[in-house]
Each structure stands twice: as C-alpha cells, then as structure tokens.
Design a protein around this motif. Structure first.
Motif, PDB file in Angstrom:
ATOM      1  N   SER A 219       0.807  -1.223   0.000  1.00 20.58           N
ATOM      2  CA  SER A 219       0.000   0.000   0.000  1.00 20.58           C
ATOM      3  C   SER A 219       0.838   1.270   0.000  1.00 20.58           C
ATOM      4  CB  SER A 219      -0.918   0.030   1.231  1.00 20.58           C
ATOM      5  OG  SER A 219      -1.645  -1.159   1.368  1.00 20.58           O
ATOM      6  N   ARG A 220       2.121   1.123   0.260  1.00 16.91           N
ATOM      7  CA  ARG A 220       2.987   2.287   0.475  1.00 16.91           C
ATOM      8  C   ARG A 220       3.004   3.234  -0.724  1.00 16.91           C
ATOM      9  NH1 ARG A 220       6.591   1.970   4.346  1.00 16.91           N
ATOM     10  NH2 ARG A 220       6.755  -0.292   4.123  1.00 16.91           N
ATOM     11  N   ASN A 221       3.083   2.678  -1.918  1.00 17.83           N
ATOM     12  CA  ASN A 221       3.197   3.512  -3.119  1.00 17.83           C
ATOM     13  C   ASN A 221       1.928   4.307  -3.378  1.00 17.83           C
ATOM     14  OD1 ASN A 221       4.704   4.419  -5.426  1.00 17.83           O
ATOM     15  ND2 ASN A 221       3.351   3.159  -6.692  1.00 17.83           N
ATOM     16  N   GLU A 222       0.759   3.672  -3.158  1.00 18.39           N
ATOM     17  CA  GLU A 222      -0.510   4.387  -3.355  1.00 18.39           C
ATOM     18  C   GLU A 222      -0.633   5.577  -2.418  1.00 18.39           C
ATOM     19  OE1 GLU A 222      -1.361   0.277  -4.947  1.00 18.39           O
ATOM     20  OE2 GLU A 222      -0.241   1.134  -3.275  1.00 18.39           O
ATOM     21  N   ILE A 223      -0.258   5.368  -1.158  1.00 17.37           N
ATOM     22  CA  ILE A 223      -0.360   6.447  -0.174  1.00 17.37           C
ATOM     23  C   ILE A 223       0.619   7.562  -0.494  1.00 17.37           C
ATOM     24  CG2 ILE A 223       0.010   7.013   2.260  1.00 17.37           C
ATOM     25  CD1 ILE A 223      -1.085   4.227   2.926  1.00 17.37           C
ATOM     26  N   LYS A 224       1.840   7.200  -0.858  1.00 24.89           N
ATOM     27  CA  LYS A 224       2.849   8.201  -1.210  1.00 24.89           C
ATOM     28  C   LYS A 224       2.390   9.032  -2.403  1.00 24.89           C
ATOM     29  CE  LYS A 224       7.689   8.693  -2.629  1.00 24.89           C
ATOM     30  NZ  LYS A 224       8.941   7.958  -2.973  1.00 24.89           N
ATOM     31  N   THR A 225       1.856   8.371  -3.432  1.00 27.01           N
ATOM     32  CA  THR A 225       1.397   9.080  -4.626  1.00 27.01           C
ATOM     33  C   THR A 225       0.220   9.993  -4.305  1.00 27.01           C
ATOM     34  OG1 THR A 225       2.091   7.207  -5.998  1.00 27.01           O
ATOM     35  CG2 THR A 225       0.592   8.797  -7.009  1.00 27.01           C
ATOM     36  N   ALA A 226      -0.698   9.498  -3.486  1.00 27.73           N
ATOM     37  CA  ALA A 226      -1.905  10.264  -3.168  1.00 27.73           C
ATOM     38  C   ALA A 226      -1.617  11.491  -2.324  1.00 27.73           C
ATOM     39  CB  ALA A 226      -2.922   9.366  -2.456  1.00 27.73           C
ATOM     40  N   ASN A 227      -0.452  11.547  -1.689  1.00 30.96           N
ATOM     41  CA  ASN A 227      -0.091  12.728  -0.902  1.00 30.96           C
ATOM     42  C   ASN A 227      -0.020  13.992  -1.749  1.00 30.96           C
ATOM     43  OD1 ASN A 227       0.054  11.580   1.640  1.00 30.96           O
ATOM     44  ND2 ASN A 227       2.195  10.984   1.429  1.00 30.96           N
ATOM     45  N   ASN A 228       0.067  13.817  -3.059  1.00 27.09           N
ATOM     46  CA  ASN A 228       0.121  14.969  -3.966  1.00 27.09           C
ATOM     47  C   ASN A 228      -1.264  15.349  -4.494  1.00 27.09           C
ATOM     48  OD1 ASN A 228       3.011  15.138  -3.894  1.00 27.09           O
ATOM     49  ND2 ASN A 228       3.085  13.337  -5.239  1.00 27.09           N
ATOM     50  N   TYR A 229      -2.301  14.696  -3.977  1.00 30.47           N
ATOM     51  CA  TYR A 229      -3.666  14.924  -4.459  1.00 30.47           C
ATOM     52  C   TYR A 229      -4.602  15.164  -3.277  1.00 30.47           C
ATOM     53  CZ  TYR A 229      -2.001  12.899  -8.877  1.00 30.47           C
ATOM     54  OH  TYR A 229      -1.329  12.636 -10.041  1.00 30.47           O
ATOM     55  N   GLN A 230      -5.806  15.659  -3.595  1.00 36.00           N
ATOM     56  CA  GLN A 230      -6.836  15.786  -2.554  1.00 36.00           C
ATOM     57  C   GLN A 230      -7.427  14.425  -2.200  1.00 36.00           C
ATOM     58  OE1 GLN A 230      -9.571  19.384  -2.894  1.00 36.00           O
ATOM     59  NE2 GLN A 230      -8.890  19.187  -5.012  1.00 36.00           N
ATOM     60  N   THR A 231      -7.532  13.559  -3.192  1.00 37.67           N
ATOM     61  CA  THR A 231      -8.118  12.238  -2.991  1.00 37.67           C
ATOM     62  C   THR A 231      -7.273  11.427  -2.017  1.00 37.67           C
ATOM     63  OG1 THR A 231      -9.043  12.254  -5.213  1.00 37.67           O
ATOM     64  CG2 THR A 231      -8.798  10.106  -4.158  1.00 37.67           C
TER      65      THR A 231
END
Length: 242
Positions: A219-231
């Motif tokens: 799950s680490r990559n999804e959370i890291k990527t989402a840190n740049n979005y509102q979602t």
C-alpha cells in the motif's frame, strides 16, 4: 474511515439480521457501512407497471430504514455497486442506472446516503489479458462519466481498486490517458481530483501487515502518490477466516 461491506441483497435483509449487523458493527467501532445495492438492477430491468412500482417502493423503504437504523448506532451508509464488466461497451448502463438511483434517492428522501462506491474490477475479465490498456481506459472513462453525473449530487464518491494498479510487479502497464502517461492509480487520482473528498479503497488483502508483500508494503506507493492529491487512500483488509 473505519468501514465494512455488507453484500446481502437489500430486500433479503430482515429486521433481525439488520439489527444484528448494526449492533455488531457499533461494538467493533465501525463508522460506515458500504451497502450493496446491485439488486436494484432487478427492479430497473422490469417492465413498467404496478409490480415494478411496488418493488421500487419496497426497495426505497428498505434502504431508508437501514440508513435510519444505522444512524441510531452512529453509523453512516454508502451505497455500493459494481461488477467486472460494467465499464465495457453495452454494460455501462448498469453502472449509471444504479448511480442515478442513489442520486435520486438522496434528492427525494430525508434519510440520506453518505456516498456512492464503485467496486468494478475489469482485471477479472478475459478481455483484460487480451488488451489491458484498452480495458483500463474503459474503466477510467466510466469513472469520469460518473463524476459528471455526480456534479449536482451531495454524495461522496469512492472507488475500489486492487493493490497492483500502481504498476507494482508489472501486473498492469503504463498507458496514455487524456494526454498523460502513467499507471491506472495515477490516472484515477487525476480524474478524481474533479470531486473533492473522493476516496480510493485499495484491496490490500494480506494476512500479515509488516514485511515484504505485507499490507503496509503493498500500500505504500498508493499512499505516497496520493499525498500529492486531494483524494485519499483507504486500506481494505480481509478480516474473516479465509
């Protein structure tokens, strides 16, 4: 978010079963239930007439009662729906029919759904192995069109995806979508930015949390990527004896 799915067809949920589920959910600290309303399609496809109207009324009543009883336990309710082929040509009407129902329900009832959730899993289609990129583009198109439908709605929106949509283990390819190249997770995050408060639920199904290929690792990559979005990302787990 601390939620759980309830897959039982709505009209099959007895008062006793409903109360048992809600009491247990409250004891477990569950704050939201993703309630399957796929069975609405059985009503949608009926011929117009008294029988259809009666079924529709019963479905509306069952949903309103479930939401009301859930609220008494401090629990909110999202409508959930989806099947693997709903994003494919000739089947997207099913997704839109259920979404339209949820939108209209909130407009016409005092007891309201908190949100609407898609669990559409096109990677389970034989077609996915033939043309992964096109199948995933169809999925993203469904999400985009649904966001347009949600423009005049108070529903929150969430989308369920597998943990490999970020391209890990080369299970899904990078591809171009609306002028941008990336993995499905990247495109989905970009698309969902159109609706603030949207969520992605990642099926990080493992029976261990830490270490290589554990729930945290995948799950680490999804959370890291989402840190740049509102979602935001919600991590889903299997909690039954599987």
């Amino acid at each position: 978010e601390n939620g759980t799915w309830l897959w039982t067809p709505l009209l099959d949920i007895t008062a006793e079963y409903r109360d048992q589920i809600l009491t247990g959910a409250k004891k477990s600290g569950i704050k939201n239930i993703y309630l399957s309303i796929d069975s609405y399609l059985d009503i949608y496809t009926m011929q117009s007439g008294n029988e259809k109207d009666t079924k529709q009324k019963a479905f509306n009543g069952a949903l309103a009662t479930f939401i009301k009883k859930a609220e008494e336990h401090g629990i909110t309710v999202d409508a959930e729906a989806g099947w693997r082929n709903w994003a494919e040509y000739g089947n997207s009407y099913k997704a839109f029919a259920v979404l339209d129902y949820a939108i209209e329900f909130n407009k016409t009832h005092d007891t309201k759904l908190r949100g609407f959730q898609y669990d559409v899993e096109p990677y389970l289609l034989p077609l996915y192995q033939v043309d992964k990129k096109e199948t995933l583009r169809n999925f993203l198109a469904l999400i985009s069109q649904s966001l347009t439908k949600l423009n005049n709605s108070d529903l929150e929106f969430s989308v369920v995806i597998p943990e490999f949509y970020d391209g890990t283990n080369d299970e899904t390819p990078k591809f171009s979508y609306r002028g941008k190249t990336g993995y499905t997770t990247d495109h989905l995050l970009t698309t969902l930015e159109r609706r603030p408060g949207s969520k992605i639920i990642v099926m990080s199904y493992r029976n261990f949390a830490t270490g290589e290929d554990g729930s945290i690792d995948v799950s680490r990559n999804e959370i890291k990527t989402a840190n740049n979005y509102q979602t935001k990302i919600i991590i889903a787990q299997e909690t039954g004896d599987v």
